[in-house]
Design a protein around this motif. Structure first.
Motif, PDB file in Angstrom:
ATOM      1  N   TRP A 172      -8.763 -28.385   1.039  1.00 58.90           N
ATOM      2  CA  TRP A 172      -7.300 -28.743   2.400  1.00 58.90           C
ATOM      3  C   TRP A 172      -7.271 -30.140   2.267  1.00 58.90           C
ATOM      4  N   GLY A 193      -3.709 -28.878   1.706  1.00 59.62           N
ATOM      5  CA  GLY A 193      -2.924 -28.260   2.649  1.00 59.62           C
ATOM      6  C   GLY A 193      -1.626 -28.892   3.382  1.00 59.62           C
ATOM      7  N   ASP A 244      -9.574 -23.083   4.593  1.00 59.18           N
ATOM      8  CA  ASP A 244      -9.801 -23.550   6.061  1.00 59.18           C
ATOM      9  C   ASP A 244     -10.817 -23.626   7.113  1.00 59.18           C
TER      10      ASP A 244
END
Length: 391
Positions: free
Chosen positions: A240, A244, A255
């Motif tokens: 992430w 992300g 996530d």
């Protein structure tokens, strides 16, 4: 609601004292095996807060003056000053920062990656898009219906933001857990940003389910009957933190995040003792096709919701694969919006009892379905690391 952020990261926060309330944008991840800089509530005096030398040095490394920070310098979101790495997270408690009105007014949600409704059709295994399931209001009082659920408040560059979260069991402290499960993008902005600030969890927020108009000027005991719990340590996935982002669902299969929390005003009890419940986390959940049904809970804040009440969606999950080589995600029909990100997805665990099997991560621009990561080795690694830090 549009949150997706996969990555394995660790946050450490020092408990100091301040005040806030709202909902906003953000995605997060982090990685590594960093050591906590501080993990204790710090007393405040008439002139301010006593700061441990360890925390002072940590902040000094990043050019942060703690006196200025508590006076409002935390509002500085210059990219070069935004702490990003897994071991750089500091989250001093600012007593009364999250007062009832600030919590009520928090209405931004971490910007979830925008996802094409047809995402994954040609990538790996993806089932047909589920039909929308209308979110239903949770029966109040929430503590009687979903005592493990609550709301996460935090600050980002766009303002005060909100997500949802779940109290989970800590094997290192049976019956006395201080661990909370949420989405990575609710604590870290992902590859283009860093850790959010002033992260706090409020179990059974607005327990009586009162409308926003009746919460204006409400006493803290009504809005946060089980207290405000600041995150003194947090961890999300490396994926992430590294990947992300706000578009394409990047990092969504990873996530997730785990928070360790401490009460703003100590009562001598753990979070689990305070709310009277905690869910086990299932890291060996059945294949998606073998899960009969999942119930997702959250506090949706984007229209037509306002973030003040808890809602749920129950549906049989389907499969969603965002990109070749990435883990398959659970997907259910649900009309909850931003703000429900990070909320727990519950289904029977391997022992047949309710367990947390995922969390809300992403959804299309027009609410109709939600997707959450299937919790595997990466998620277990984060969970175990946070638990081990506080043995």
């Amino acid at each position: 609601m549009r949150p997706n952020r996969p990555v394995t990261a660790i946050l450490c926060a020092a408990a100091l004292a301040l005040t806030a309330a709202a909902c906003g944008p953000g995605d997060g991840e982090a990685g590594g095996d960093a050591k906590p800089t501080v993990a204790a509530s710090l007393p405040s005096g008439a002139d301010g807060i006593k700061i441990p030398d360890q925390l002072k040095e940590k902040l000094k490394e990043h050019g942060i003056d703690l006196e200025k920070w508590k006076g409002g310098a935390w509002k500085n979101w210059k990219q070069e000053d935004w702490l990003r790495e897994a071991g750089d997270y500091v989250n001093p408690i600012i007593e009364d920062l999250w007062n009832p009105d600030r919590m009520r007014e928090a209405d931004k949600t971490p910007q979830p990656p925008a996802v094409d409704p047809d995402a994954g059709k040609d990538q790996g295994v993806t089932d047909p898009t589920p039909s929308p399931v209308q979110a239903k209001a949770v029966n109040a009082p929430y503590h009687a219906s979903v005592p493990v659920s609550g709301k996460v408040f935090f600050d980002g560059p766009e303002g005060s933001m909100v997500c949802s979260a779940t109290v989970v069991k800590d094997p290192a402290h049976p019956g006395k857990s201080n661990m909370v499960w949420t989405a990575g993008h609710c604590v870290h902005a992902g590859k283009s940003g860093g850790w959010y600030r002033n992260i706090a969890f409020v179990p059974s927020y607005n327990n009586a389910g009162k409308p926003a108009a009746q919460l204006k000027g409400a006493p803290r005991e009504q809005v946060a009957p089980y207290g405000v719990w600041w995150s003194d340590w947090a961890q999300t996935s490396d994926q992430w933190i590294a990947n992300g982002g706000p578009t394409g669902g990047a990092g969504a299969p990873y996530d997730f995040a785990v928070l360790h929390v401490t009460p703003e005003k100590s009562t001598g009890k753990s979070l689990e003792e305070t709310v009277g419940a905690a869910l086990p986390v299932e890291f060996n959940a059945p294949a998606v096709t073998k899960v009969a049904g999942i119930t997702a809970t959250g506090y949706p804040a984007a229209a037509p919701f306002d973030g003040q009440k808890a809602f749920q969606c129950a549906d049989k999950p389907g499969r969603l694969t965002l990109a070749a080589g990435t883990p398959v995600m659970y997907r259910i029909g649900c009309t909850m919006t931003g703000g429900s990100s990070g909320g727990g997805w519950v289904a029977p665990g391997s022992d047949g009892k309710p367990a947390l099997v995922s969390n809300t991560s992403i959804g299309p621009a027009k609410a109709g379905w939600l997707a959450g990561p299937r919790l595997g080795p990466e998620a277990k690694g984060i969970f175990d690391a946070v638990s081990a830090k506080f043995k």
